[in-house]
Scaffold this motif. Structure first.
Motif, PDB file in Angstrom:
ATOM      1  N   LYS A 135       0.825  -1.119   0.026  1.00 23.38           N
ATOM      2  CA  LYS A 135       0.132   0.018  -0.011  1.00 23.38           C
ATOM      3  C   LYS A 135       0.599   1.191  -0.076  1.00 23.38           C
ATOM      4  O   LYS A 135       1.778   1.450   0.861  1.00 23.38           O
ATOM      5  N   VAL A 136       0.487   1.958  -0.910  1.00 23.15           N
ATOM      6  CA  VAL A 136       1.433   3.377  -1.027  1.00 23.15           C
ATOM      7  C   VAL A 136       0.350   4.757  -1.007  1.00 23.15           C
ATOM      8  O   VAL A 136      -0.710   4.406  -1.697  1.00 23.15           O
ATOM      9  N   ASN A 137       0.714   5.609  -0.555  1.00 21.58           N
ATOM     10  CA  ASN A 137      -0.102   6.932  -0.959  1.00 21.58           C
ATOM     11  C   ASN A 137       0.985   7.923  -1.636  1.00 21.58           C
ATOM     12  O   ASN A 137       1.821   8.364  -1.345  1.00 21.58           O
ATOM     13  N   ILE A 138       0.428   8.300  -2.679  1.00 19.14           N
ATOM     14  CA  ILE A 138       1.328   9.060  -3.710  1.00 19.14           C
ATOM     15  C   ILE A 138       0.515  10.506  -3.935  1.00 19.14           C
ATOM     16  O   ILE A 138      -0.679  10.348  -4.463  1.00 19.14           O
ATOM     17  N   ASN A 139       0.869  11.454  -3.315  1.00 20.05           N
ATOM     18  CA  ASN A 139       0.280  12.691  -3.480  1.00 20.05           C
ATOM     19  C   ASN A 139      -1.235  12.884  -3.217  1.00 20.05           C
ATOM     20  O   ASN A 139      -2.264  13.460  -3.796  1.00 20.05           O
ATOM     21  N   GLY A 140      -1.417  12.030  -1.944  1.00 15.22           N
ATOM     22  CA  GLY A 140      -2.819  11.986  -1.301  1.00 15.22           C
ATOM     23  C   GLY A 140      -3.404  10.895  -1.881  1.00 15.22           C
ATOM     24  O   GLY A 140      -4.724  10.655  -1.495  1.00 15.22           O
ATOM     25  N   VAL A 141      -3.270  10.246  -3.008  1.00  9.25           N
ATOM     26  CA  VAL A 141      -4.064   9.238  -3.620  1.00  9.25           C
ATOM     27  C   VAL A 141      -3.719   7.779  -3.170  1.00  9.25           C
ATOM     28  O   VAL A 141      -2.339   7.453  -3.552  1.00  9.25           O
ATOM     29  N   PRO A 142      -4.569   6.958  -2.386  1.00  8.58           N
ATOM     30  CA  PRO A 142      -4.116   5.693  -1.879  1.00  8.58           C
ATOM     31  C   PRO A 142      -4.225   4.837  -3.273  1.00  8.58           C
ATOM     32  O   PRO A 142      -4.876   4.675  -4.063  1.00  8.58           O
ATOM     33  N   LEU A 143      -2.833   4.000  -3.497  1.00  6.56           N
ATOM     34  CA  LEU A 143      -2.631   3.164  -4.725  1.00  6.56           C
ATOM     35  C   LEU A 143      -2.153   1.750  -4.007  1.00  6.56           C
ATOM     36  O   LEU A 143      -1.693   1.610  -2.973  1.00  6.56           O
ATOM     37  N   THR A 144      -1.969   0.899  -4.804  1.00  8.18           N
ATOM     38  CA  THR A 144      -1.603  -0.491  -4.381  1.00  8.18           C
ATOM     39  C   THR A 144      -0.324  -0.897  -5.538  1.00  8.18           C
ATOM     40  O   THR A 144      -0.636  -0.811  -6.778  1.00  8.18           O
ATOM     41  N   LEU A 145       0.650  -1.194  -4.929  1.00 12.64           N
ATOM     42  CA  LEU A 145       1.731  -1.669  -5.703  1.00 12.64           C
ATOM     43  C   LEU A 145       1.825  -3.223  -5.770  1.00 12.64           C
ATOM     44  O   LEU A 145       1.937  -3.638  -4.563  1.00 12.64           O
ATOM     45  N   GLU A 146       1.843  -3.918  -6.737  1.00 10.20           N
ATOM     46  CA  GLU A 146       2.031  -5.407  -6.768  1.00 10.20           C
ATOM     47  C   GLU A 146       3.204  -5.612  -7.337  1.00 10.20           C
ATOM     48  O   GLU A 146       3.787  -5.266  -8.389  1.00 10.20           O
ATOM     49  N   ILE A 147       3.939  -6.862  -6.666  1.00  9.91           N
ATOM     50  CA  ILE A 147       5.200  -7.228  -6.977  1.00  9.91           C
ATOM     51  C   ILE A 147       5.254  -8.704  -7.355  1.00  9.91           C
ATOM     52  O   ILE A 147       4.686  -9.474  -6.612  1.00  9.91           O
ATOM     53  N   TYR A 148       5.652  -8.999  -8.634  1.00  4.86           N
ATOM     54  CA  TYR A 148       5.686 -10.294  -9.009  1.00  4.86           C
ATOM     55  C   TYR A 148       7.112 -10.848  -9.354  1.00  4.86           C
ATOM     56  O   TYR A 148       8.053  -9.827  -9.501  1.00  4.86           O
ATOM     57  N   GLN A 149       7.299 -12.019  -9.525  1.00  8.77           N
ATOM     58  CA  GLN A 149       8.788 -12.465  -9.885  1.00  8.77           C
ATOM     59  C   GLN A 149       8.651 -13.638 -11.084  1.00  8.77           C
ATOM     60  O   GLN A 149       7.550 -14.250 -11.120  1.00  8.77           O
ATOM     61  N   LEU A 150       9.176 -13.464 -12.076  1.00  5.70           N
ATOM     62  CA  LEU A 150       9.151 -14.058 -13.456  1.00  5.70           C
ATOM     63  C   LEU A 150      10.275 -14.876 -13.486  1.00  5.70           C
ATOM     64  O   LEU A 150      11.567 -14.409 -13.515  1.00  5.70           O
ATOM     65  N   ASN A 151      10.210 -16.328 -13.636  1.00  5.69           N
ATOM     66  CA  ASN A 151      11.367 -16.833 -13.863  1.00  5.69           C
ATOM     67  C   ASN A 151      11.643 -17.271 -15.289  1.00  5.69           C
ATOM     68  O   ASN A 151      10.783 -18.352 -15.707  1.00  5.69           O
ATOM     69  N   ALA A 152      11.888 -16.310 -16.034  1.00 13.34           N
ATOM     70  CA  ALA A 152      12.075 -16.363 -17.484  1.00 13.34           C
ATOM     71  C   ALA A 152      13.141 -15.752 -18.132  1.00 13.34           C
ATOM     72  O   ALA A 152      13.743 -14.830 -17.486  1.00 13.34           O
ATOM     73  N   ASN A 195      20.252 -15.425 -15.635  1.00 11.86           N
ATOM     74  CA  ASN A 195      20.047 -16.660 -14.585  1.00 11.86           C
ATOM     75  C   ASN A 195      19.405 -16.138 -13.553  1.00 11.86           C
ATOM     76  O   ASN A 195      19.337 -16.909 -12.630  1.00 11.86           O
ATOM     77  N   ARG A 196      18.900 -14.899 -13.613  1.00  7.01           N
ATOM     78  CA  ARG A 196      18.321 -14.702 -12.189  1.00  7.01           C
ATOM     79  C   ARG A 196      16.755 -14.235 -12.568  1.00  7.01           C
ATOM     80  O   ARG A 196      16.513 -13.567 -13.570  1.00  7.01           O
ATOM     81  N   PRO A 197      15.871 -14.356 -11.686  1.00  6.20           N
ATOM     82  CA  PRO A 197      14.452 -13.874 -11.675  1.00  6.20           C
ATOM     83  C   PRO A 197      14.335 -12.391 -12.281  1.00  6.20           C
ATOM     84  O   PRO A 197      15.070 -11.525 -11.791  1.00  6.20           O
ATOM     85  N   ILE A 198      13.278 -12.331 -12.978  1.00  5.92           N
ATOM     86  CA  ILE A 198      12.971 -10.561 -13.255  1.00  5.92           C
ATOM     87  C   ILE A 198      11.934 -10.113 -12.238  1.00  5.92           C
ATOM     88  O   ILE A 198      11.009 -11.005 -12.141  1.00  5.92           O
ATOM     89  N   THR A 199      11.963  -9.035 -11.618  1.00  8.42           N
ATOM     90  CA  THR A 199      11.158  -8.485 -10.797  1.00  8.42           C
ATOM     91  C   THR A 199      10.060  -7.757 -11.518  1.00  8.42           C
ATOM     92  O   THR A 199      10.545  -6.684 -12.340  1.00  8.42           O
ATOM     93  N   ALA A 200       8.955  -7.920 -11.397  1.00  3.22           N
ATOM     94  CA  ALA A 200       7.794  -6.930 -12.091  1.00  3.22           C
ATOM     95  C   ALA A 200       7.155  -6.176 -11.065  1.00  3.22           C
ATOM     96  O   ALA A 200       6.558  -7.053 -10.218  1.00  3.22           O
ATOM     97  N   PHE A 201       6.773  -5.123 -11.237  1.00  4.24           N
ATOM     98  CA  PHE A 201       6.057  -4.093 -10.624  1.00  4.24           C
ATOM     99  C   PHE A 201       4.650  -3.619 -11.340  1.00  4.24           C
ATOM    100  O   PHE A 201       4.740  -2.973 -12.388  1.00  4.24           O
TER     101      PHE A 201
END
Length: 239
Positions: free
Chosen positions: A57-74, A121-127
């Motif tokens: 959960k983040v709040n940016i300039n007064g707007v509540p938002l959700t940041l999702e983080i994924y891991q890609l084994n690709a 050979n390392r996972p890709i991090t996705a936001f």
């Protein structure tokens, strides 16, 4: 981890601090000929889990938002191929270690994906983050952060409640970053902050510094001024 998440939030929203390049060609891969008709989902991405590893959960300039983080084994090539099937080049930009995709979903929503490459050979991090409309300018400057330099105006305030961290950036004025840092350090020392490196000293004449203090709680403060006086502050409370 909080600093990494913060940096990715900034890049996801603005591209601040990164040199974006036109997405043109990778060997053996089409340069973006897809026609996007719906949101990008984890199932569209190679090696991705369906559910995010982290929801922040983040709040940016007064707007509540959700940041999702994924891991890609690709492999990076497989990711580019999947994204190119879906989006045209104007939806994408990439740098040495990232790919960013920005597109509209419906009339008012914007979906943003940021892929960070950590090496072979390392996972890709996705936001992933979804916004409704444009972000307003900040309505206030966080009291936890040092006061804005004279003549500056805030342009982003980001609060990360779970990480006990707050970030603020501001527009430029006519003062140099070196002079601003030299003037801020005595003020911060009066509030209990101790510089970690003496970047403000005449022998170094730096424009950025890290500070620590233990009262009323353990805290870290990072300050960076631009050449013409703009810059950013980041404060994290350590439990």
């Amino acid at each position: 981890m909080s600093g990494f998440v913060l940096a990715c939030c900034i890049l996801l929203l603005t591209g601040f601090g990164y040199r974006a390049e036109a997405f043109v060609y990778l060997p053996g891969i089409s340069s973006g000929s897809g026609t996007q008709t719906r949101a990008l989902t984890p199932s569209d991405l190679p090696g991705s889990s369906i559910h995010p590893l982290i929801k922040e959960k983040v709040n940016i300039n007064g707007v509540p938002l959700t940041l999702e983080i994924y891991q890609l084994n690709a492999r990076i090539d497989d990711l580019f191929a999947a994204v190119c099937k879906k989006f045209k080049p104007e939806k994408m930009e990439y740098g040495k270690d990232y790919l960013r995709v920005i597109f509209r979903v419906g009339k008012h929503k914007t979906e943003r994906w940021l892929f960070i490459f950590s090496g072979a050979n390392r996972p890709i991090t996705a936001f992933r983050m979804e916004l409704s409309g444009n972000l307003p300018r900040p309505s206030h400057w966080p009291p936890e952060l040092p006061a804005l330099p004279p003549g500056c105006r805030s342009n982003m305030v980001m609060e990360l409640p779970r990480l006990n961290a707050v970030f603020g950036s501001f527009d430029q004025n006519e003062s140099s970053g070196v002079r601003l840092l030299a003037s801020y350090t005595p003020r911060l020392a009066g509030s209990g902050w101790v510089s970690a490196g003496a970047e403000h000293s005449p022998s170094i004449m730096g424009s950025g510094e890290i500070y620590f203090r233990n009262d009323p709680s353990r805290q870290i403060l990072w300050i960076k001024f631009g050449e013409e006086g703009g810059g950013a502050f980041y404060l994290k409370k350590i439990k």
